[in-house]
Write a protein that holds these residues in place. Structure first.
Motif, PDB file in Angstrom:
ATOM      1  N   HIS A  96      30.763  35.152  41.539  1.00 27.79           N
ATOM      2  CA  HIS A  96      31.956  34.554  42.119  1.00 27.79           C
ATOM      3  C   HIS A  96      32.936  34.207  40.992  1.00 27.79           C
ATOM      4  O   HIS A  96      32.546  34.079  39.830  1.00 27.79           O
ATOM      5  N   TRP A  97      34.207  34.051  41.385  1.00 26.10           N
ATOM      6  CA  TRP A  97      35.269  33.810  40.409  1.00 26.10           C
ATOM      7  C   TRP A  97      35.642  32.329  40.399  1.00 26.10           C
ATOM      8  O   TRP A  97      35.897  31.744  41.448  1.00 26.10           O
ATOM      9  N   LYS A  98      35.688  31.761  39.216  1.00 27.82           N
ATOM     10  CA  LYS A  98      36.015  30.352  39.054  1.00 27.82           C
ATOM     11  C   LYS A  98      37.413  30.232  38.439  1.00 27.82           C
ATOM     12  O   LYS A  98      37.643  30.669  37.308  1.00 27.82           O
ATOM     13  N   PRO A  99      38.386  29.650  39.180  1.00 26.58           N
ATOM     14  CA  PRO A  99      39.753  29.554  38.648  1.00 26.58           C
ATOM     15  C   PRO A  99      39.944  28.308  37.784  1.00 26.58           C
ATOM     16  O   PRO A  99      39.282  27.287  37.972  1.00 26.58           O
ATOM     17  N   SER A 144      43.599  31.291  35.145  1.00 26.50           N
ATOM     18  CA  SER A 144      42.505  32.056  34.543  1.00 26.50           C
ATOM     19  C   SER A 144      41.340  32.108  35.519  1.00 26.50           C
ATOM     20  O   SER A 144      40.852  31.071  35.978  1.00 26.50           O
ATOM     21  N   TYR A 145      40.890  33.318  35.848  1.00 28.12           N
ATOM     22  CA  TYR A 145      39.735  33.524  36.721  1.00 28.12           C
ATOM     23  C   TYR A 145      38.582  34.039  35.872  1.00 28.12           C
ATOM     24  O   TYR A 145      38.709  35.076  35.216  1.00 28.12           O
ATOM     25  N   LYS A 146      37.464  33.319  35.894  1.00 29.39           N
ATOM     26  CA  LYS A 146      36.287  33.726  35.137  1.00 29.39           C
ATOM     27  C   LYS A 146      35.157  34.043  36.109  1.00 29.39           C
ATOM     28  O   LYS A 146      34.794  33.220  36.947  1.00 29.39           O
ATOM     29  N   GLU A 147      34.611  35.240  35.984  1.00 25.44           N
ATOM     30  CA  GLU A 147      33.515  35.664  36.857  1.00 25.44           C
ATOM     31  C   GLU A 147      32.205  35.054  36.376  1.00 25.44           C
ATOM     32  O   GLU A 147      31.852  35.189  35.195  1.00 25.44           O
TER      33      GLU A 147
END
Length: 402
Positions: free
Chosen positions: A76-79, A352-355
């Motif tokens: 999942h992507w964490k903004p 910023s989106y971090k997977e």
């Protein structure tokens, strides 16, 4: 020395899971999957006995464990919100717009920004495709083969800004007039334009449309780029377009208009990554169509752009831009420049989106919690059902039931 057997026997007092003898264990049909067959029992107890507690609890455990494993295997992507450190870099703009009622030779792309940058008639990396009335491409453009000029052509008084003072083509004369701020020339009176057939081209292409697409590179500051009819020129501090041809209309009498359809407008690399499309709104104006009525029309799109960076678990980080739009259409704007304007406002922040993916320890903790929780709850339910059944049977034996 104490015997080894006695040592292990002494450890029994620390057993937290005391075992009962099989003689004291009671297995019920409700606790497994059966049905208590007694026609005299109460309907409520009969219903409870129908419930296969062990089987249902096992199915629940399997279902929840599968969902937990699915969550573990699905990233999942964490903004997060950070300051944009790429403000000094150039921002690419990819666009594709169709004007069904405007010939290509009348449309020009201009770029302006708050830093004083100004580019009129921008043509680098911009392609114009002529369209017929049905929207079918006519060709990619046309070229005129000219004989090499043997002498210096006249600029008709506008040669002051020409290095060599010569204008050997119609386009050079037109550019010289624009630089002088004199507006456009009358192609009927210019020998170069007559020789190249500019008037015939205008009459031939008046019933055509145009698809204009390409790539722009702008500063990441407040500004705008617009597509408007007529060549642009500067007079003191004003940005002016020559609207003579647009206002006069076609030779057959029909009027040009700025009806348009936006096929694509993206800020940043022209990527086709599905993840980018899902996480960020990078092409909010795709598919927008506007119809212009009679007279001049001004279409304004106020675009607020936010830089967005994607950090996948595997692969190269991607930098793009997402944006929101506010639209304003002005019909019959006599005092304004007709055209399609994109007003750009750049946010100083970056999303910023971090997977990420859950750790194995989290998965193990979740699975154990599911098994233990469901087992405990199922045991409580089974105990309640068993005691209710036992109490009812006792009343039946004492003859206290109705």
């Amino acid at each position: 020395m104490a015997k080894k057997g006695s040592v292990f026997r002494g450890l029994r007092q620390f057993d937290g899971y005391a075992k009962t003898l099989d003689d004291f264990r009671v297995k019920t049909t409700g606790g497994a999957s059966g049905k208590y067959k007694n026609c005299e029992i109460n309907a409520f107890i009969e219903l409870l006995n129908y419930v296969p507690v062990t089987i249902i609890s096992t199915l629940i455990i399997i279902t929840l464990v599968c969902s937990e494993v699915l969550v573990y295997t699905t990233p999942h992507w964490k903004p997060s919100l950070v300051v944009d450190k790429s403000r000094k870099e150039k921002m690419p703009i990819n666009f594709n717009i169709t004007f069904p009622n405007m010939p290509c030779h009348m449309l020009n792309v201009d770029i302006m920004d708050a830093m004083g940058g100004h580019s009129s008639g921008y043509s680098q990396d911009v392609t114009k495709v002529r369209l017929d009335l049905d929207g079918v491409p006519v060709d990619l453009g046309e070229s005129v083969t000219l004989e090499p000029a043997t002498e210096c052509g006249s600029c008709y008084g506008a040669n002051a800004l020409r290095e060599d003072g010569c204008c050997n083509t119609c386009q050079e004369v037109r550019e010289a007039y624009v630089k002088m701020g004199w507006g456009m020339v009358d192609v009927k009176e210019i020998d170069q334009c007559v020789r190249e057939g500019w008037l015939e081209r205008f009459e031939k292409q008046s019933n055509e449309g145009c698809n204009i697409h390409g790539h722009l590179l702008v500063n990441k500051v407040r500004g705008n780029f617009h597509i408007a009819p007529g060549d642009a020129f500067q007079t003191s501090t004003m940005h002016v377009h020559d609207l003579k041809e647009f206002s006069a209309g076609a030779p057959d009498g029909h009027k040009f208009d700025l009806s348009h359809t936006i096929h694509k407008l993206k800020f940043g690399p022209d990527s086709k990554d599905e993840t980018e499309t899902i996480l960020a709104v990078t092409d909010a104006l795709a598919g927008v169509s506007k119809a212009a009525g009679e007279g001049r029309a001004v279409f304004q799109y106020f675009v607020k752009i936010v830089s967005t960076r994607l950090f996948p678990i595997t692969g190269i980080p991607t930098l793009t831009n997402q944006y929101s739009v506010t639209q304003n259409d002005v019909e019959g704007a006599k005092g304004g420049l007709p055209g399609v304007f994109f007003m750009l406002e750049i946010s100083p922040m970056q999303i910023s989106y971090k997977e990420t993916r859950k750790s194995f320890s989290s998965l193990l903790t979740g699975v154990l919690a599911i098994i233990g929780g469901v087992y405990t709850v199922a045991g409580l339910i089974d105990r309640v059902v068993y005691r209710a059944e036992k109490a009812y049977k006792k009343k039946v034996e004492l003859g206290k039931t109705l």
